[in-house]
Write an enzyme that holds these catalytic residues in place. Structure first.
Site, short mmCIF file in Angstrom:
data_model
loop_
_atom_site.label_atom_id
_atom_site.label_comp_id
_atom_site.label_asym_id
_atom_site.label_seq_id
_atom_site.Cartn_x
_atom_site.Cartn_y
_atom_site.Cartn_z
CE LYS A 201 -3.75 0.25 2.59
NZ LYS A 201 -4.67 0.47 3.73
CD GLU A 207 9.04 -7.38 6.25
OE1 GLU A 207 8.97 -7.70 7.45
OE2 GLU A 207 8.50 -6.35 5.78
N GLY A 258 -5.12 -4.79 5.64
CA GLY A 258 -4.34 -5.72 4.84
C GLY A 258 -4.92 -7.12 4.78
NE ARG A 259 -6.76 -8.26 10.86
CZ ARG A 259 -6.21 -7.11 11.25
NH1 ARG A 259 -5.13 -6.64 10.64
NH2 ARG A 259 -6.74 -6.41 12.23
CD GLU A 344 -2.04 -8.53 11.17
OE1 GLU A 344 -0.81 -8.71 11.14
OE2 GLU A 344 -2.70 -8.19 10.17
CG HIS A 375 -1.51 -40.38 8.27
ND1 HIS A 375 -1.26 -41.72 8.48
CD2 HIS A 375 -2.66 -40.31 7.55
CE1 HIS A 375 -2.21 -42.42 7.90
NE2 HIS A 375 -3.08 -41.60 7.34
CE LYS A 484 7.03 -3.84 9.61
NZ LYS A 484 5.71 -3.64 8.96
#
Length: 515
Positions: A201, A207, A258-259, A344, A375, A484
């Site tokens: 954005k 990152e 964001g999510r 979050e 399993h 961060k």
């Protein structure tokens, strides 16, 4: 908007008493065998999603008390405020309107007329671009570079809808700042046939921009000559994208968290994969669930019922985690997507006034696709010391024609839910299954764009409900910031070795990593 804190309501006290009186000793096996109408009462069809809640540790009295709690904490009023465009994200003074991204054209504008117009202008432009790229056979690989909501949502949906994707392109998702991930993708690409989508954005996410810069360096070092053709940006920072060399940009708005952004321009890789019509079907499925949440009566409002069930388990039974087992390999990234969506959103320790909470909030959400999970960790679910509610997601119709596979898959899903419920007695102990372990069972008729959109929106609204009951802000995420900020201080120390003012552990690890 003032909300009543859940632990200060009469319903909270009533639920605590109900738990001590009946809830903690409730046996779903007895309830199912003694009530012929239990399955009907505790299952329902919502848009594109059928849900069976009958194996859970609840009955009509429990649901009524939970509905009382929702009423006394103002959950539905909070819902209505969201749909009206109120700034319910109070710590950031923002509205929460990802539902607008899913509305079809023609919804009356009202007070949100400008926002609705902007949404459809951007959507139409983004989908036109997606169709053009989809039709361009010179582009064989699409690389989405983003992180968090700019990666988890688009990646999960693109994988889930692979059966509907164009076979002419491969889709790659790079999120980790660890260069091994990007290098592993670039190793198989050619610059002249690759399209990079940079999803940030602000166009400043460390990152993402580190990976974007490295992708451009690779592109140019391998003979790529037209950055503007081979890179597009999903960002509101057009100026920064232009300086990068990008001329094609698609933005979104500060009321899109964001999510919750896969429905926006962040969904461009989805649109390239499944086409404009497929993307609109995804939006339509989510919109149908939005309308269900907005208009269905409380006793038949599936997101409300699920969110209240989550509160019952977290705060009264004390269950600290919940597992999700999609019995469809295409949904293999769905549990990871839900981790961000729920933890979050609701991983908070203070209320809307900033006061510490005296009760638990978000459970740990985790899972893997069945039958793989059987399993791996199902041993603990069946015989472990902790009770972990499990959610099965099954799809009735297969999207392949391989004989025998789908019946075995569905049989396993049904059998595991049955085994968790029924258990098995064994005097020796080692083969004893206690049973009465709760599960919810979701059924989609088929896994397509519309049903996936509805399923995602169902979980979004469910998280909204539990957050509203707890009186927290489900739409900020300050918890990601501190680490961060500290990383910016530590990064130059890795070069210099300066350990001044660091705690002994961090200083010792710094020296070890520099050795």
């Amino acid at each position: 908007m003032k909300q009543n804190r859940c632990d200060q309501t009469p319903a909270w006290k009533a639920l605590a008493d109900h738990y001590l009186d009946k809830g903690r000793s409730f046996d779903a096996r007895d309830a199912l065998s003694g009530d012929a109408g239990r399955f009907t009462a505790l299952s329902q069809q919502a848009p594109h999603v059928f849900a069976d809640l009958s194996k859970n540790l609840i009955d009509g009295a429990t649901e009524q008390l939970l509905q009382d709690l929702a009423s006394q904490t103002g959950v539905l009023a909070h819902r209505d405020a969201m749909f009206a465009g109120a700034k319910i994200n109070s710590t950031e003074d923002r509205a929460v309107m990802h539902f607008l991204l899913r509305e079809p054209k023609g919804v009356p504008g009202g007070t949100l007329r400008a926002e609705r117009a902007a949404v459809h202008e951007t959507l139409d432009r983004m989908l036109a671009y997606a169709e053009a790229e989809r039709a361009d056979d010179a582009i064989t690989d699409v690389v989405n570079i983003g992180i968090g909501g700019s990666d988890l949502g688009p990646q999960m949906v693109t994988i889930a809808l692979d059966a509907f994707a164009t076979p002419k392109k491969r889709f790659h998702f790079v999120s980790n700042v660890d260069g091994h991930e990007l290098a592993g993708v670039l190793r198989h690409l050619k610059p002249q046939s690759t399209l990079f989508l940079i999803a940030s954005k602000t166009f400043t996410t460390i990152e993402t921009m580190t990976n974007a810069q490295s992708a451009r360096q690779w592109f140019e070092s391998q003979g790529g000559t037209d950055v503007a053709r081979h890179f597009a940006a999903l960002t509101t920072n057009v100026e920064a994208a232009s300086k990068f060399g990008i001329s094609t940009t698609f933005g979104f708005w500060d009321w899109v968290g964001g999510r919750y952004s896969l429905w926006s321009a962040i969904g461009l890789p989805i649109a390239i994969a499944i086409g404009a019509d497929g993307f609109r079907e995804l939006l339509a499925g989510a919109h149908a669930m939005d309308e269900h949440f907005r208009t269905a009566p409380p006793e038949q409002n599936l997101p409300l019922r699920l969110g209240l069930l989550d509160v019952w388990y977290r705060n009264f039974h004390g269950f600290t985690s919940r597992s999700v087992a999609p019995y469809h390999s295409a949904l293999r990234r769905f549990p990871a997507y839900l981790q961000q969506l729920e933890m979050e959103s609701n991983g908070k320790r203070v209320d809307l006034d900033g006061k510490a909470l005296a009760f638990g909030t978000s459970p740990v959400v985790w899972g893997e696709p069945g039958t793989n999970g059987q399993h791996a960790y199902f041993q603990m679910l069946h015989q472990g010391t902790d009770v972990v509610p499990l959610e099965f997601i099954a799809v009735r119709d297969a999207a392949h024609d391989l004989q025998g596979h789908h019946a075995k898959l569905l049989a396993n899903a049904l059998a595991q839910a049955q085994a968790l419920l029924q258990g098995k007695a064994d005097a020796g102990g080692h083969r004893h299954f206690p049973g009465n372990r709760p599960s919810t069972f979701f059924v989609l008729d088929r896994l397509d764009a519309a049903s996936l959109g509805a399923l995602i929106a169902l979980y979004e609204h469910r998280v909204f409900v539990s957050g509203a009951v707890w009186g927290i802000n489900s739409f900020d995420q300050w918890g990601v910031e501190l680490g961060k900020v500290l990383a910016k201080d530590i990064e130059p120390r890795l070069a210099s070795g300066d350990a001044s003012n660091l705690d002994a552990s961090t200083a010792g690890l710094l020296a070890r990593l520099r050795a």
